[in-house]
Enzyme design. Structure first.
Site, PDB file in Angstrom:
ATOM      1  CE  LYS A  17      -3.989   2.031   2.426  1.00 33.96           C
ATOM      2  NZ  LYS A  17      -4.896   1.912   3.584  1.00 33.96           N
ATOM      3  CB  SER A  26      -8.132   3.947   2.596  1.00 26.01           C
ATOM      4  OG  SER A  26      -7.252   3.280   3.491  1.00 26.01           O
ATOM      5  CB  SER A  41      -8.470   1.075   5.475  1.00 25.70           C
ATOM      6  OG  SER A  41      -9.205   2.264   5.639  1.00 25.70           O
TER       7      SER A  41
END
Length: 513
Positions: free
Chosen positions: A88, A163, A187
């Site tokens: 990420k 997210s 997330s």
């Protein structure tokens, strides 16, 4: 496409690690296969999955070649040596840009690696690149990325969650067998539920936050994402553990998550007490989500678990409390992006004051959701409102933690749906922030309390054929319980719908192939 038809990219991380270790296949071959898959399906935001913001093909192949050379030389390598991973883009990496999905950091290359990135490299995991995300981890759909939305491989017209939608989508599209996400209010777990993958939020402090660009420091937690429970456990064991560079890191042994996953796969949950959270269900929950959740609970009972209903009355206040605490911490953390030290700088032509340059930069660099949360947080922390808003929210946080403590006095784990609905269409909730925020209803309490939690696939909703997640919550430092439950459920479903979720790549639309 079946896993067999996919060849190397259809295998699990555990299978790939075994094949590389035995010499059946090289790490370079495995890495190249996944890079080819990324080239085939990822594409731009307009047409492809768009899971990645940056692909480091040269760096990944060099790392893979190093694994092969050292193995040939007889070196003993880690259990995931040579296995590719998607990282990420909120985790700093010295050899790749780190943007946090924001224009204000577009192209920024950090001078150091986050602890989690360093541990991955030391374990000889091959990092393919950085994945898309909502700006500074603020969002539930990955639509708030400054670089365009990620698409859900199950249905390219729908969101993959957020997210960390990029990390989850990379797994569902078979672009990577492993990924790292971060979880501030769901997330990791929410995208896992919406993409039919596994996502684990470790106990707060169980995985170092050093080098993780902060959204809300008291809530953020990095964790493993994978397509199987064992793969997630193997990754968890690599990245977890105490870190002196992180003041919130827990100096305790890492729970035996790999052993728990292997024991759970034996399919016996006798003696385990499972609490169904009474407050998570009913109005606002999609019928197909509730049906699959009830099926999963029934399956846990068949495996020997004792199932009881548990009330956690303060969980209903977790959402509003979270959306006071998080923006307050956001307003503080994002103050560092001031155009003076690093990142974007707008209007610095020598005629403007530092304040005007800062104003222009923040106006151009931050997206709408980031600005919304900065303003909410600044207001909540302002003189005369601090006690009424932020102070009260922290009191609710304490009540939520007490609810968990009382519940775990009766049961070993708690369960709920991970999300109230399946993946919704791209654009459907962009103009309705409250509807977007409600998608994290079931996941937020664990962030407020800091306990371990995870989402595991538990079927497909009847209405739309999209994945549903079972949310499992465990006490602080009892992360191993998550893996025991998840692995038992995974084993029980193998050969039915589980075959679809775990062994078959979802069909990608022609525009992405």
């Amino acid at each position: 496409m079946s896993g067999t038809e996919h060849g190397l990219v259809g295998r699990t991380a555990a299978e790939l690690a075994t094949s590389i270790a035995s010499g059946e296949v090289s790490a370079v071959e495995v890495t190249q296969a996944h890079l080819d898959r990324v080239d085939a399906v990822d594409g731009p935001a307009e047409s492809g999955v768009h899971a990645f913001l940056h692909v480091d093909a040269d760096g990944a192949l060099a790392a893979a070649a190093d694994v092969d050379a050292r193995r040939a030389a007889g070196e003993r390598l880690g259990p995931l040596a040579g296995v590719p991973l998607a990282l990420k883009d909120v985790i700093t990496t010295s050899d790749m840009p780190t943007t946090a999905g924001s224009r204000i950091l577009d192209g920024w290359r950090p001078p150091y690696d986050a602890t989690i990135a360093r541990r991955l490299r030391e374990a000889d995991v091959v990092v393919l690149g950085k994945t898309n995300m909502d700006e500074f981890a603020m969002g539930s759909s990955t639509e708030n990325s400054a670089f365009g939305p990620t698409r859900n491989p199950w249905d390219m017209t729908r969101i993959p969650g957020g997210s960390g939608g990029g990390s989850a989508a990379s797994l569902a599209a078979y672009e990577a067998p492993l990924a790292i996400g971060t979880d501030t209010g769901g997330s990791i777990r929410q995208p896992a539920a919406l993409t039919g993958t596994v996502g684990v939020k470790p106990t707060y402090g169980g995985v170092s936050r050093y080098g993780l660009i902060a959204c809300a420091s008291s809530l953020d937690q990095a964790g493993p994402c994978a397509r199987t429970v064992l793969d997630a456990a193997l990754l968890h064991s690599v990245v977890a553990g105490h870190d002196a560079l992180d003041a919130t890191s827990i100096d305790q042994p890492v729970p035996d998550v790999v052993g728990a996953a292997r024991r759970g796969a034996e399919g016996d949950l006798t003696g385990l007490r499972v609490g169904v959270v009474k407050e998570f269900g009913g109005e606002g929950y999609q019928a197909g989500v509730e049906a699959r959740f009830n099926d999963a609970v029934a399956q846990l009972s068949k495996l020997g678990a004792e199932v009881v209903e548990v009330s956690c009355p303060n969980f209903v206040y977790a959402l509003p409390a979270y959306y006071l605490i998080l923006p307050s911490e956001v307003s503080s953390n994002l103050a560092r992006f001031d155009a003076m030290r690093y990142g974007l700088r707008v209007g610095d032509d020598g005629t403007r004051s530092a304040e005007e340059v800062m104003n222009r930069t923040r106006g151009a660099g931050f997206g709408a959701e980031a600005k919304r949360r900065i303003m909410l947080g600044t207001y909540a922390l302002s003189s005369g409102y601090y006690d009424a808003y932020y102070g009260q929210a922290q009191k609710v946080r304490t009540l939520v933690a007490r609810d968990f403590e009382a519940a775990f006095g009766r049961v070993d784990v708690l369960v709920s749906p991970t999300t109230p609905t399946t993946a919704f269409p791209i654009g459907e909730r962009v103009d309705d922030p409250l509807a977007m925020y409600r998608n994290d209803l079931c996941t937020i309490p664990s962030n407020l309390a800091g306990n371990a939690s995870a989402s595991f696939p538990c079927g497909l909703a009847d209405e739309d054929g999209l994945p549903v997640g079972l949310h499992v919550m465990a006490p602080v430092l009892a992360d191993d319980r998550l893996y025991r439950v998840g692995a038992a459920l995974e084993q029980a479903y193998a050969g039915s719908w589980g075959g679809l979720l775990l062994n078959q790549a979802p069909e990608l639309k022609e525009s992405a192939s």
